[in-house]
Design an enzyme around this catalytic site. Structure first.
Site, short mmCIF file in Angstrom:
data_model
loop_
_atom_site.label_atom_id
_atom_site.label_comp_id
_atom_site.label_asym_id
_atom_site.label_seq_id
_atom_site.Cartn_x
_atom_site.Cartn_y
_atom_site.Cartn_z
N ASP A 1 0.80 -1.23 0.00
CA ASP A 1 0.00 0.00 0.00
C ASP A 1 0.84 1.28 0.00
O ASP A 1 0.36 2.33 0.41
CB ASP A 1 -0.95 0.00 1.20
CG ASP A 1 -0.23 -0.25 2.51
OD1 ASP A 1 1.00 -0.53 2.49
OD2 ASP A 1 -0.88 -0.18 3.57
N PRO B 1 10.80 -2.78 21.19
CA PRO B 1 11.21 -3.81 22.16
C PRO B 1 12.38 -4.62 21.63
O PRO B 1 13.30 -4.96 22.37
CB PRO B 1 9.97 -4.70 22.28
CG PRO B 1 8.83 -3.91 21.75
CD PRO B 1 9.40 -2.90 20.79
N1 MGD Z 1 -5.42 -9.54 12.80
C1 MGD Z 1 -4.82 -8.53 12.18
N2 MGD Z 1 -5.55 -7.70 11.42
C2 MGD Z 1 -4.94 -6.69 10.74
C3 MGD Z 1 -3.56 -6.46 10.88
C4 MGD Z 1 -2.82 -7.33 11.73
O1 MGD Z 1 -1.60 -7.18 11.91
N3 MGD Z 1 -3.48 -8.35 12.35
N4 MGD Z 1 -2.99 -5.43 10.19
C5 MGD Z 1 -3.82 -4.33 9.75
C6 MGD Z 1 -3.14 -3.53 8.72
S1 MGD Z 1 -1.69 -2.76 9.18
C7 MGD Z 1 -3.62 -3.37 7.46
S2 MGD Z 1 -2.83 -2.29 6.38
C8 MGD Z 1 -4.82 -4.10 6.99
C9 MGD Z 1 -4.68 -4.64 5.59
O2 MGD Z 1 -5.83 -5.26 5.21
P1 MGD Z 1 -6.11 -5.52 3.67
O3 MGD Z 1 -5.90 -4.26 2.94
O4 MGD Z 1 -7.42 -6.14 3.54
O5 MGD Z 1 -4.89 -6.47 3.23
P2 MGD Z 1 -4.69 -7.91 2.65
O6 MGD Z 1 -4.59 -8.89 3.73
O7 MGD Z 1 -3.53 -7.80 1.74
O8 MGD Z 1 -5.98 -8.28 1.83
C10 MGD Z 1 -6.21 -7.75 0.59
C11 MGD Z 1 -7.02 -8.71 -0.27
O9 MGD Z 1 -7.28 -8.05 -1.50
C12 MGD Z 1 -7.02 -8.91 -2.59
N5 MGD Z 1 -6.59 -8.04 -3.71
C13 MGD Z 1 -5.35 -7.63 -4.00
N6 MGD Z 1 -5.36 -6.82 -5.09
C14 MGD Z 1 -6.66 -6.70 -5.46
C15 MGD Z 1 -7.32 -5.98 -6.50
O10 MGD Z 1 -6.70 -5.28 -7.27
N7 MGD Z 1 -8.67 -6.10 -6.57
C16 MGD Z 1 -9.37 -6.85 -5.68
N8 MGD Z 1 -10.70 -6.88 -5.79
N9 MGD Z 1 -8.77 -7.55 -4.69
C17 MGD Z 1 -7.44 -7.47 -4.59
C18 MGD Z 1 -5.95 -9.85 -2.10
O11 MGD Z 1 -6.04 -11.07 -2.78
C19 MGD Z 1 -6.26 -9.96 -0.60
O12 MGD Z 1 -7.07 -11.07 -0.33
O13 MGD Z 1 -5.09 -5.17 7.88
C20 MGD Z 1 -5.18 -4.78 9.22
N10 MGD Z 1 -5.70 -5.91 9.96
N1 MGD Z 2 7.06 -6.78 3.06
C1 MGD Z 2 6.06 -6.18 3.68
N2 MGD Z 2 6.12 -4.87 3.94
C2 MGD Z 2 5.09 -4.24 4.54
C3 MGD Z 2 3.89 -4.92 4.86
C4 MGD Z 2 3.86 -6.32 4.60
O1 MGD Z 2 2.87 -7.01 4.91
N3 MGD Z 2 4.95 -6.91 4.02
N4 MGD Z 2 2.85 -4.26 5.42
C5 MGD Z 2 2.85 -2.80 5.31
C6 MGD Z 2 1.88 -2.26 6.28
S1 MGD Z 2 0.23 -2.22 5.86
C7 MGD Z 2 2.24 -1.77 7.47
S2 MGD Z 2 1.07 -1.17 8.51
C8 MGD Z 2 3.66 -1.69 7.81
C9 MGD Z 2 3.97 -2.07 9.23
O2 MGD Z 2 5.35 -2.07 9.32
P1 MGD Z 2 6.08 -1.51 10.57
O3 MGD Z 2 5.54 -0.18 10.91
O4 MGD Z 2 7.51 -1.61 10.33
O5 MGD Z 2 5.53 -2.53 11.67
P2 MGD Z 2 5.88 -4.03 12.03
O6 MGD Z 2 6.76 -4.64 10.96
O7 MGD Z 2 4.63 -4.72 12.33
O8 MGD Z 2 6.69 -3.90 13.37
C10 MGD Z 2 7.75 -2.97 13.46
C11 MGD Z 2 8.44 -3.05 14.78
O9 MGD Z 2 7.55 -2.71 15.84
C12 MGD Z 2 8.03 -3.37 17.00
N5 MGD Z 2 7.00 -3.33 18.04
C13 MGD Z 2 6.12 -4.31 18.37
N6 MGD Z 2 5.32 -3.88 19.38
C14 MGD Z 2 5.69 -2.61 19.65
C15 MGD Z 2 5.22 -1.63 20.57
O10 MGD Z 2 4.28 -1.82 21.32
N7 MGD Z 2 5.85 -0.41 20.57
C16 MGD Z 2 6.90 -0.15 19.75
N8 MGD Z 2 7.44 1.06 19.81
N9 MGD Z 2 7.36 -1.08 18.90
C17 MGD Z 2 6.75 -2.27 18.82
C18 MGD Z 2 8.43 -4.72 16.49
O11 MGD Z 2 9.40 -5.29 17.33
C19 MGD Z 2 8.96 -4.42 15.10
O12 MGD Z 2 10.36 -4.40 15.04
O13 MGD Z 2 4.44 -2.52 6.96
C20 MGD Z 2 4.22 -2.27 5.61
N10 MGD Z 2 5.21 -2.93 4.86
S1 SF4 Z 3 7.29 -2.28 -5.19
FE1 SF4 Z 3 7.28 -3.22 -3.16
S2 SF4 Z 3 7.31 -1.50 -1.72
FE2 SF4 Z 3 6.72 -0.69 -3.72
S3 SF4 Z 3 4.46 -0.69 -3.73
FE3 SF4 Z 3 5.15 -2.61 -4.69
S4 SF4 Z 3 5.22 -4.10 -3.00
FE4 SF4 Z 3 5.17 -2.05 -2.08
MO MO Z 4 -1.00 -1.38 7.51
#
Ligand code: MGD
Ligand code: MGD
Ligand code: SF4
Ligand code: MO
Length: 752
Positions: A31, A216
């Site tokens: 994203d 942490p």
């Molecule tokens: N339990 C739990 N819940 C969480 C989190 C967690 O750490 N734990 N993290 C939270 C965070 S940080 C985020 S950002 C959100 C993310 O939540 P989502 O944005 O829902 O992320 P994804 O799990 O990647 O699910 C996206 C779905 O969209 C589908 N998809 C991908 N591209 C397309 C497209 O172009 N069109 C359509 N129609 N579908 C597509 C993929 O196949 C996938 O099933 O979740 C949150 N929810």
């Molecule tokens: N490859 C890859 N990249 C991604 C994503 C992915 O699914 N895959 N998801 C994207 C999305 S939607 C998001 S939201 C981001 C999230 O990405 P980040 O913001 O980097 O979050 P995390 O990787 O969940 O965890 C980052 C750090 O937070 C620490 N942490 C855990 N608990 C706590 C706490 O209570 N306090 C503090 N200060 N630190 C804590 C963990 O030890 C870890 O090192 O990543 C994005 N980038």
């Molecule tokens: S190239 Fe990698 S970091 Fe950039 S939007 Fe695509 S998945 Fe995310």
């Molecule tokens: Mo996220």
């Protein structure tokens, strides 16, 4: 230097450089919206995804982005609409035409609305990956009369945007290019995790910025930091209060800004006095001297940023932690200045989704029914409507739905209503680009909610566990198959081009087409006049005086030049026109108007570890890509992290299969023993399911075997008060050794 200057340096702004056989595309595998280039093979298939040709952007790419052809051309991509023929969740389908599917969906949704009212219709979506919704989902729901729209952004960025707005009327963006100090609350971008942010931090370092990390663990960012504070999970709000203590006591704050542009400083002072460093040290586990050093480093820097962090989006004191970050920015004079946090406002050349969403059409009576808004109003209409006048005055739009996240239903309240019919029945549920079952806390409740629906529609690119529970599954297009102009949901002041390179498969549609076609079947044709996606883009670009075609011919990127200290002309978009250290909105809603620290549920002999979810995995985005072999090979199975001392005490070694158990549920994963892990803490990965188990013994492709959502509770004592978001960072749990991997789990199918 401004980003725009960097781009100009190597490229006259807007001059196309991609070859004629290439298109600019915005990657939506994750994203963070990298703009890349797509090329097509001789059969009209997506061939390669490459990095940008402008050096200002060319580092912004990761191996998930280059793997996009493996996703887009995957053999399991959904291609035709499917209608459920077996029991719900049995995964038995009949292929039907798009027209038949839409006719039936419209009829069945109308029946639910006629019987139970429009609020009985709920939607969960994502928005970043489907891109082309253009606010049509909100428009449809608002015209129909349903306030029950939610999204993953309820736990990520959207909720932070809403809380930032409560404090100073906008969700600002850090000026990485010019800053002298970067503060990361747990945030850990890497080359393959949010690549652009990683490179912006690297560039800031190269420009002399100091980096402070609160984590942490010794994360990658922590290892490279100038200061690392290894705090206990979930204690970020207390840490911020400690910093404020030092900054106020040592008079390191910007007195002129505080006097002229803030309200509530005296009250804040009293609150901060309740958190002397000794108390903060006791809560966080970090030495007082180190806390003070970090606070001084931040406050004394010429400029500093606290980039948005998902970590404080998901804690029991989330609202306070986010507000405290805003307050630190304000007190140190880092608001809307070079090297600080920039308030971009809406891009003047593009009509925002906030307007397309037609929020004015939703009546007060229906707004009042928004699920969760009574108990946890912060990001619902109830709190955000109180900022409407101020937003109009400052930003020219009554609704500032930044990152889609400021007018949402609370997901836990929504799934509870779907499951229990309390406070009313919710009987139709649509999920678009969101793997709902695994994407919120308390998977058991989400499942119960889904099983209690009369109608479920999933718009997806793969058959996910959530889609398996649907009545209709509609195939979606992907980013290489559609045109788009990204404005990062009204946040970053930039417009980026994304061009269609290939045709979508068979009957795949965009989410725009889905909502338009449904609206037209349900008597809303006049509100959905656009015949094509390009028509919507032309309309949205009309303030620029260019059509999509013209924009795409001339430019690929347009920045909104930032003016600094805009508040001097307009005030802040809050009721007082100032930065509200003391929040008038929270006060009026009956919450503590000042930030505070709240302790999460305690660990015990039974559940001795602080569990946190996250530490994103490089090869996957969230719940996605487990079916993509080139990526899955990099991480075949889920892993928990443990400190060696903890592992030894529990008799565990690397590679052992364990169950992680909480009062809510149990999931299986492998152990990875790491020196860098903090003792007493366990990391659980997010989003694991097993696409390869679809036709095996397990139901829903193993959705309950290793998903963190099974573990994460959402009962009252685990929810932040103001927003009602779950405590994902430090809930109690334990680890139990398994004698064997979970039954039926085999990587043979996928990895050969
Ligand atoms: N339990 C739990 N819940 C969480 C989190 C967690 O750490 N734990 N993290 C939270 C965070 S940080 C985020 S950002 C959100 C993310 O939540 P989502 O944005 O829902 O992320 P994804 O799990 O990647 O699910 C996206 C779905 O969209 C589908 N998809 C991908 N591209 C397309 C497209 O172009 N069109 C359509 N129609 N579908 C597509 C993929 O196949 C996938 O099933 O979740 C949150 N929810
Ligand atoms: N490859 C890859 N990249 C991604 C994503 C992915 O699914 N895959 N998801 C994207 C999305 S939607 C998001 S939201 C981001 C999230 O990405 P980040 O913001 O980097 O979050 P995390 O990787 O969940 O965890 C980052 C750090 O937070 C620490 N942490 C855990 N608990 C706590 C706490 O209570 N306090 C503090 N200060 N630190 C804590 C963990 O030890 C870890 O090192 O990543 C994005 N980038
Ligand atoms: S190239 Fe990698 S970091 Fe950039 S939007 Fe695509 S998945 Fe995310
Ligand atoms: Mo996220």
């Amino acid at each position: 230097m401004a980003l725009i200057d960097l781009i100009r340096k190597s490229d006259r702004l807007g001059a196309r450089k991609a070859g004629t056989d290439e298109k600019y595309v915005i990657c939506t595998i994750c994203d963070i919206s990298c703009q890349l280039r797509a090329s097509v093979d001789e059969n009209g298939k997506l061939d390669k995804i490459r990095q940008h040709d402008n050096p200002a952007f060319s580092k912004h790419i990761c191996y998930k982005g280059t793997a996009a052809p493996h996703v887009h051309n995957h053999k399991d991509r959904l291609r035709v609409p499917l209608k459920r023929v077996g029991e719900r969740g049995e995964d038995k389908w009949e292929e039907i035409s798009y027209e038949q599917a839409m006719d039936e969906i419209a009829d069945r949704l109308s029946a639910v609305v006629d019987e139970h009212g429009p609020e009985a219709f709920a939607v969960s979506t994502s928005g970043w990956n489907t891109q082309t919704t253009h606010g049509m989902d909100r428009r449809f729901m608002n015209l129909l009369g349903s306030p029950n729209w939610t999204s993953g952004v309820a736990l990520c960025a959207g909720n932070t945007a809403a809380v930032n707005k409560l404090t100073y009327g906008w969700f600002p963006l850090g000026d990485f290019m010019n800053t002298k100090c970067v503060v990361l609350f747990g945030h850990n971008p890497r080359k393959h995790s949010w690549s652009p942010i990683y490179h912006m931090i690297e560039d800031a370092r190269a420009n002399g910025a100091e980096v402070i990390v609160m984590d942490p663990r010794v994360s990658e960012q922590a290892a490279a930091a100038d200061l690392h504070l290894s705090l206990r999970a979930g204690t970020d709000a207390a840490m911020c209060l400690g910093w404020l203590n030092v900054i106020i006591e040592e008079e390191l704050y910007d007195k002129t800004f505080v006097d002229e542009w803030t309200v509530g400083f005296e009250e804040l002072l009293k609150r901060v006095e309740e958190y002397p460093l000794s108390r903060v040290s006791e809560i966080t586990g970090v030495e007082p001297e180190l806390i003070a050093r970090a606070a001084r480093m931040y406050a004394n820097a010429d400029s500093a940023i606290i980039p948005w962090t998902p970590i404080t989006d998901m804690q029991i004191s989330s609202t306070s932690a986010i507000r405290l970050q805003c307050i630190l920015r304000a007190l140190t004079g880092n608001i809307d200045v070079v090297g600080g946090e920039i308030f971009h406002g809406f891009h003047p050349d593009y009509i925002p989704e906030s307007e397309l969403g037609a929020h004015d059409n939703l009546s007060q009576a229906q707004r009042d029914k928004q699920l969760g808004s009574q108990d946890h109003p912060a990001y619902t209409y109830r709190a955000q409507d109180m900022l409407g006048d101020a937003s109009e005055r400052v930003w020219g739009h009554r609704y500032a739905d930044i990152v889609m996240g400021c007018y949402m239903a609370n997901p836990s309240a929504m799934f509870r209503a779907m499951a229990t019919e309390d406070p009313y029945k919710v009987k139709a549920f649509f999920t678009l680009g969101n793997n709902t079952l695994l994407s919120y806390p308390n998977q058991h409740q989400i499942y119960a909610g889904l099983m209690n629906q009369d109608l479920i529609v999933a718009h997806e690119i793969f058959m996910t566990p959530t889609a398996m529970l649907a009545d209709y599954v509609l195939p979606g297009d992907v980013f290489s198959e559609r045109n788009y102009v990204a404005d990062t949901w009204g946040w970053t002041g930039r417009l980026q081009l994304s061009q269609k390179a290939v045709e979508p498969p068979e009957q795949a549609t965009s989410t725009f087409e889905f909502w338009r076609d449904l609206a037209r079947r349900m008597g809303m044709t006049e509100h959905f006049p656009w015949e094509s996606l390009e028509d919507v883009l032309d309309y949205r670009l009309s303030p620029m005086g260019k059509t999509f075609e013209e924009f795409g011919r001339d430019e690929y990127f347009r920045f909104h030049d930032a003016n600094f200290r805009k508040y001097r002309r307009t005030g802040f978009a809050t009721p007082s026109g100032k930065v509200e250290l003391y929040s008038s909105v929270l006060d009026e809603l009956g919450f503590d108007p000042l930030p505070y620290y709240r302790e999460g549920p305690a660990i015990s002999d039974e559940y001795p570890y602080y569990i946190f979810t996250g530490v994103r995995e490089d090869p996957f985005f969230q719940t996605g890509q487990r079916q993509v072999e080139v990526l899955r090979r990099r991480s075949p199975s889920p892993k928990i992290f443990m400190h060696p001392t903890d592992a030894k005490r529990d008799g565990l070694i690397d590679g052992d299969w364990v169950d992680v158990e909480t009062a809510t549920g149990s999931v299986a994963a492998k152990v990875l023993v790491q020196e860098t892990m903090k003792e007493g803490h366990i990391r659980v990965p997010h989003g694991w399911w097993y696409p390869e188990m679809r036709y095996g013994d397990s139901t829903l492709s193993g959705a309950f075997i290793s998903s963190d959502a099974v573990l994460c509770p959402d009962s009252k004592e685990f929810l932040d008060y103001e927003q009602g978001i779950p405590h994902f960072k430090g809930f109690p749990g334990r680890v139990v050794k398994r004698s064997a991997p979970p039954e039926g789990l085999s990587q043979q199918t996928l990895l050969g």
